[in-house]
Design a protein around this motif. Structure first.
Motif, PDB file in Angstrom:
ATOM      1  N   UNK A 133       0.807  -1.221   0.000  1.00 34.64           N
ATOM      2  CA  UNK A 133       0.000   0.000   0.000  1.00 34.64           C
ATOM      3  C   UNK A 133       0.839   1.269   0.000  1.00 34.64           C
ATOM      4  N   UNK A 134       2.073   1.197   0.483  1.00 33.55           N
ATOM      5  CA  UNK A 134       2.941   2.372   0.539  1.00 33.55           C
ATOM      6  C   UNK A 134       4.134   2.268  -0.404  1.00 33.55           C
ATOM      7  N   UNK A 135       4.186   1.223  -1.192  1.00 27.88           N
ATOM      8  CA  UNK A 135       5.294   1.052  -2.126  1.00 27.88           C
ATOM      9  C   UNK A 135       5.239   2.114  -3.214  1.00 27.88           C
ATOM     10  N   UNK A 136       6.390   2.684  -3.526  1.00 28.69           N
ATOM     11  CA  UNK A 136       6.481   3.634  -4.630  1.00 28.69           C
ATOM     12  C   UNK A 136       7.010   2.910  -5.855  1.00 28.69           C
ATOM     13  N   UNK A 137       6.553   3.333  -7.032  1.00 27.97           N
ATOM     14  CA  UNK A 137       6.841   2.625  -8.273  1.00 27.97           C
ATOM     15  C   UNK A 137       7.443   3.581  -9.291  1.00 27.97           C
ATOM     16  N   UNK A 138       8.476   3.123  -9.976  1.00 22.04           N
ATOM     17  CA  UNK A 138       9.105   3.868 -11.066  1.00 22.04           C
ATOM     18  C   UNK A 138       8.938   3.064 -12.342  1.00 22.04           C
ATOM     19  N   UNK A 139       8.470   3.720 -13.396  1.00 23.16           N
ATOM     20  CA  UNK A 139       8.359   3.097 -14.707  1.00 23.16           C
ATOM     21  C   UNK A 139       9.356   3.737 -15.650  1.00 23.16           C
ATOM     22  N   UNK A 140      10.096   2.904 -16.372  1.00 17.68           N
ATOM     23  CA  UNK A 140      11.128   3.392 -17.277  1.00 17.68           C
ATOM     24  C   UNK A 140      11.133   2.510 -18.518  1.00 17.68           C
ATOM     25  N   UNK A 141      11.732   3.041 -19.576  1.00 16.18           N
ATOM     26  CA  UNK A 141      12.039   2.261 -20.769  1.00 16.18           C
ATOM     27  C   UNK A 141      10.793   1.572 -21.329  1.00 16.18           C
ATOM     28  N   UNK A 142      10.858   0.261 -21.566  1.00 13.94           N
ATOM     29  CA  UNK A 142       9.775  -0.431 -22.259  1.00 13.94           C
ATOM     30  C   UNK A 142       8.483  -0.431 -21.451  1.00 13.94           C
ATOM     31  N   UNK A 143       8.585  -0.311 -20.123  1.00 16.15           N
ATOM     32  CA  UNK A 143       7.360  -0.230 -19.322  1.00 16.15           C
ATOM     33  C   UNK A 143       6.561   1.015 -19.669  1.00 16.15           C
ATOM     34  N   UNK A 144       7.248   2.087 -20.061  1.00 20.32           N
ATOM     35  CA  UNK A 144       6.556   3.301 -20.492  1.00 20.32           C
ATOM     36  C   UNK A 144       5.945   3.124 -21.879  1.00 20.32           C
ATOM     37  N   UNK A 145       6.570   2.283 -22.686  1.00 19.08           N
ATOM     38  CA  UNK A 145       6.040   2.062 -24.027  1.00 19.08           C
ATOM     39  C   UNK A 145       4.695   1.377 -24.042  1.00 19.08           C
TER      40      UNK A 145
END
Length: 287
Positions: A133-145
């Motif tokens: 519930x408190x985890x922060x997430x970063x999206x980069x590269x192919x995940x953004x695609x």
């Protein structure tokens, strides 16, 4: 729209990073998910950057055929093998093996080294339901695609999401041509409820924005973005909020490039060489 606030060493010193704990758990648990069979190096760059900024316990989730090699090459990391298809791409359903890791991580980075849309989309679509519930997430590269049509699936992460697109990924996220980093970053931030680092501009969904105060063309090299996303993730694991981690990491990444521009040359230094400069830059900025 007001102009972004320039990022300076004084701004960072007046916005100090949280004090770190004395153990690896006190410095935060990082999970990096990426690394298809042909591209494990991208995930390794991100993972190492997360440690270089002070992240604590590291787990790398990569395609099963390269997991053992990654474990040997990066002994500081625990490694979780991910199911892969016949082409070595992370497969649909791979997220099922990450239930425990996603639930316990303080910060999760998804994207570096992913290279196939179906498996990547499945990972990104399932994130919000799988992380804590408190985890922060970063999206980069192919995940953004693959994120452009996953606004609803990512909605539970609003306020604890960071996106680090390049110009092409920004265009895919917005479905239009992009030409102004500030305007484009702000629109992405509003659409996804994310802090966005794009071309040296950092935009928050509440309208705040910053512009890195250094950095040059040498950063435009293979793997450089993986270092940036990993640095953001490591600072998030340490307890920085999404805006602070993004601003600090973007400036530190650029300043590390400046140091290498002097030592090596304005062009031609490697993304892996940025990693060794990061701790020194952090000290210079008072971290």
């Amino acid at each position: 729209m007001s102009e972004p606030t320039p990022v300076t060493p004084n701004l960072l010193r007046e916005w100090p990073l949280p004090e770190v704990g004395g153990s690896k758990y006190g410095r935060g648990q990082v999970l990096v998910v990426g690394g298809a069979a042909k591209t494990p190096g991208a995930a390794m760059l991100s993972a190492t950057a997360a440690l270089r900024v002070g992240g604590g316990r590291l787990t790398l989730a990569v395609a099963e055929s390269v997991a053992l090699h990654v474990a040997v090459a990066l002994p500081e990391s625990g490694v979780q093998p991910l199911a892969q298809d016949d082409g070595g791409h992370v497969a649909v359903g791979a997220i099922q093996s990450l239930t425990d890791d996603l639930g316990s991580a303080d910060a999760v980075l998804v994207g570096p080294g992913l290279d196939e849309p179906e498996g990547s989309r499945d990972l990104v679509a399932g994130l919000a339901a799988a992380v804590g519930d408190e985890t922060v997430v970063v999206l980069d590269a192919f995940a953004l695609g693959v994120a452009a049509d996953l606004v609803d699936e990512l909605a539970p992460l609003r306020g604890r999401l960071v996106m680090t697109p390049n110009s092409g990924e920004a265009e895919r996220l917005l479905g239009r041509d992009c030409s102004d980093d500030h305007t484009d970053a702000a629109e992405i931030a509003g659409r996804f409820g994310a802090v966005v680092s794009l071309g040296g501009i950092i935009a928050a969904p509440d309208g705040r924005a910053w512009a890195k105060g250094t950095g040059a063309g040498g950063l435009g090299t293979s793997g450089s973005g993986d270092v940036l996303s990993g640095a953001i993730t490591g600072l998030l694991a340490r307890g920085a909020d999404v805006a602070q981690a993004s601003v600090w990491a973007t400036q530190v990444h650029a300043a590390a490039g400046d140091r290498l521009a002097v030592q090596v040359g304005p062009m031609g230094y490697l993304a892996s060489e940025l990693l060794g400069e990061i701790p020194r830059v952090l000290v210079e900025f008072g971290a």
